[in-house]
Design an enzyme around this catalytic site. Structure first.
Site, PDB file in Angstrom:
ATOM      1  N   LYS A   1       0.823  -1.208   0.000  1.00 14.78           N
ATOM      2  CA  LYS A   1       0.000   0.000   0.000  1.00 14.78           C
ATOM      3  C   LYS A   1       0.864   1.269   0.000  1.00 14.78           C
ATOM      4  CE  LYS A   1      -3.546  -2.320   2.776  1.00 14.78           C
ATOM      5  NZ  LYS A   1      -4.506  -2.617   1.709  1.00 14.78           N
TER       6      LYS A   1
ATOM      7  N   LYS B   1      14.444  -6.157   5.649  1.00 16.74           N
ATOM      8  CA  LYS B   1      14.656  -5.174   6.714  1.00 16.74           C
ATOM      9  C   LYS B   1      15.917  -5.411   7.540  1.00 16.74           C
ATOM     10  CE  LYS B   1       9.850  -3.732   7.258  1.00 16.74           C
ATOM     11  NZ  LYS B   1       8.767  -3.384   8.196  1.00 16.74           N
TER      12      LYS B   1
ATOM     13  N   GLY C   1       9.394 -10.714  16.870  1.00 15.56           N
ATOM     14  CA  GLY C   1      10.176 -10.618  15.636  1.00 15.56           C
ATOM     15  C   GLY C   1      10.451  -9.162  15.329  1.00 15.56           C
TER      16      GLY C   1
END
Lengths: 283, 283
Positions: free
Chosen positions: B26, B77, B140
């Site tokens: 998005k 990441k 996480g």
């Protein structure tokens, strides 16, 4: 001309134009307008790639799984050949590419539509090429592309002029080899024999440039064309216009080339008939 | 919400989001809306970068002279840290980055705004963090970022739960080291001590997933939050809503993180006061 692009979402397919500089490029606006007209969920973005960075930039772009094609502009049109797996016919003739696309098997195919864009631009203005006699100055990348495309479109004769004799000879030799029926001559001036006189040198881009060739020997009905896009009306075109010649602007090449490259990228309107077979036809 | 982006021209500055998959992202719509609101001549495009291709893709993106910043999402990441020259404070705490920008000297700086985006999202909904007692499941990347940001925002206590005890212990150890006044506990359930209960696991993304934690021990005035963005209302949030809890949606994190990252990218409205010093002030 639309003033905006469709929204970009995660599933928008990506295209790019690479060059240096890139800020002046008209291709992003042009291609995105074409994409919007086709209803394609696709966007073309400008990427400034310095010449020394071409190998690492191209490797990176090839690693982007949703990037389907790249428009290649100055200074990369020749250097890009090392990064192509397949060379289209126009690339082989001209020794340069202006676009590349990812094939289904992952290989990259290059093509050169600068010349075809010029010819399509002439045709869009109802200027036919068949049997015409052409004067062309500038035998660099753009001139080569235009000469090969004009030869393929059926002109009868071409006179080549370049300040670098070796470039001029080399293009003449290529054209004679590929198009044995084309009458190729070298040096001299634009004169009464020519139907179309073309500037493919950069002369006219900078303020104060002299005319790239003298036009006072042309017949009044000869057409004068310039590949330069900025200024839109070069000193050559202004002089030709003032003498009553029909002129042909550089932007016609870009606009028609963009349409051809968009099709090469696989973005085109689906023919309506494809999903509505005629009565009695097998589906 | 606008339905279109400003036209892309040769001098449009480029930003990208890298991830795999990327079609569901998005962020392109979100960032381009923010860019348009700021009147920035900039565009953010989605780039699908398979994990194995990250090094070559990043090298290529760094070679694009008009690309100023990159949003980094799953699965890159943590791996992106190897490609950063400077690590922002949140990156050092969390061990992951969600964005990077090119500095004036050519170096790339990474930052992690997932946690700050979650906290800003709470605040935008008038949910304050100071002295709150939090239950968090999922230690996480997302859970770590949220836990560090909540600790920085002044919560009084946090209870951590993860199906992997080593991840849970490690986050508890980190939080205790950085925030000695924060009360950190491990394991157990969401119960009457908690003001805010958060799901930072992927449990709830797939149809038929069980609830990530039991909510029947919570006080009626406890808030239940989910980081999952699709579905917008996860089974956890639907169950909480049906029991009368206030809920907090995953999209608040994304929207507020995007605003923070846009500012990190250097795109922000120029403060009006900057060019109009008060009378008597030195300019």
């Amino acid at each position: 001309m639309t003033s905006s692009n469709p929204p970009i979402s995660g599933d928008t397919r990506l295209f790019a134009i690479i060059g240096d500089p890139i800020a002046q490029a008209k291709s992003p606006a042009l291609f995105n307008r074409l994409f919007a007209e086709l209803g394609a969920n696709a966007v073309l973005v400008p990427l400034q790639v310095p010449a020394a960075q071409l190998p690492v930039a191209i490797a990176g772009l090839k690693a982007l799984a949703n990037l389907d094609g790249i428009v290649v502009t100055v200074p990369h049109k020749v250097a890009i050949l090392e990064h192509l797996d397949l060379l289209g016919v126009h690339v082989q003739a001209v020794g340069a590419a202006n676009c590349m696309r990812r094939l289904a098997d992952g290989r990259w195919q290059g093509e050169m539509y600068d010349g075809a864009g010029f010819v399509a631009g002439l045709q869009a203005q109802d200027i036919q090429c068949v049997d015409q006699r052409v004067f062309l100055t500038g035998c660099g990348g753009a001139g080569k592309a235009v000469a090969h495309a004009l030869a393929g479109a059926g002109i009868a004769a071409i006179r080549l002029v370049d300040s670098d004799p070796s470039r001029q000879h080399e293009l003449a030799r290529q054209l004679r080899a590929i198009h044995p029926r084309l009458q190729v001559s070298e040096g001299g001036h634009a004169d009464t024999e020519h139907d179309l006189a073309i500037n493919a040198t950069p002369c006219g881009m900078a303020a104060g440039d002299p005319l790239p060739f003298a036009i006072d020997g042309l017949r009044p009905d000869a057409i004068v064309a310039d590949l330069i896009m900025k200024p839109e009306r070069t000193p050559l075109l202004l002089a030709a216009e003032s003498r009553g010649h029909r002129i042909h602007l550089g932007r016609h090449l870009l606009e028609n080339q963009a349409a051809l490259v968009t099709r090469f990228f696989g973005l085109q309107e689906t023919p309506v008939t494809a999903s509505t077979p005629h009565p009695g036809e097998n589906p």
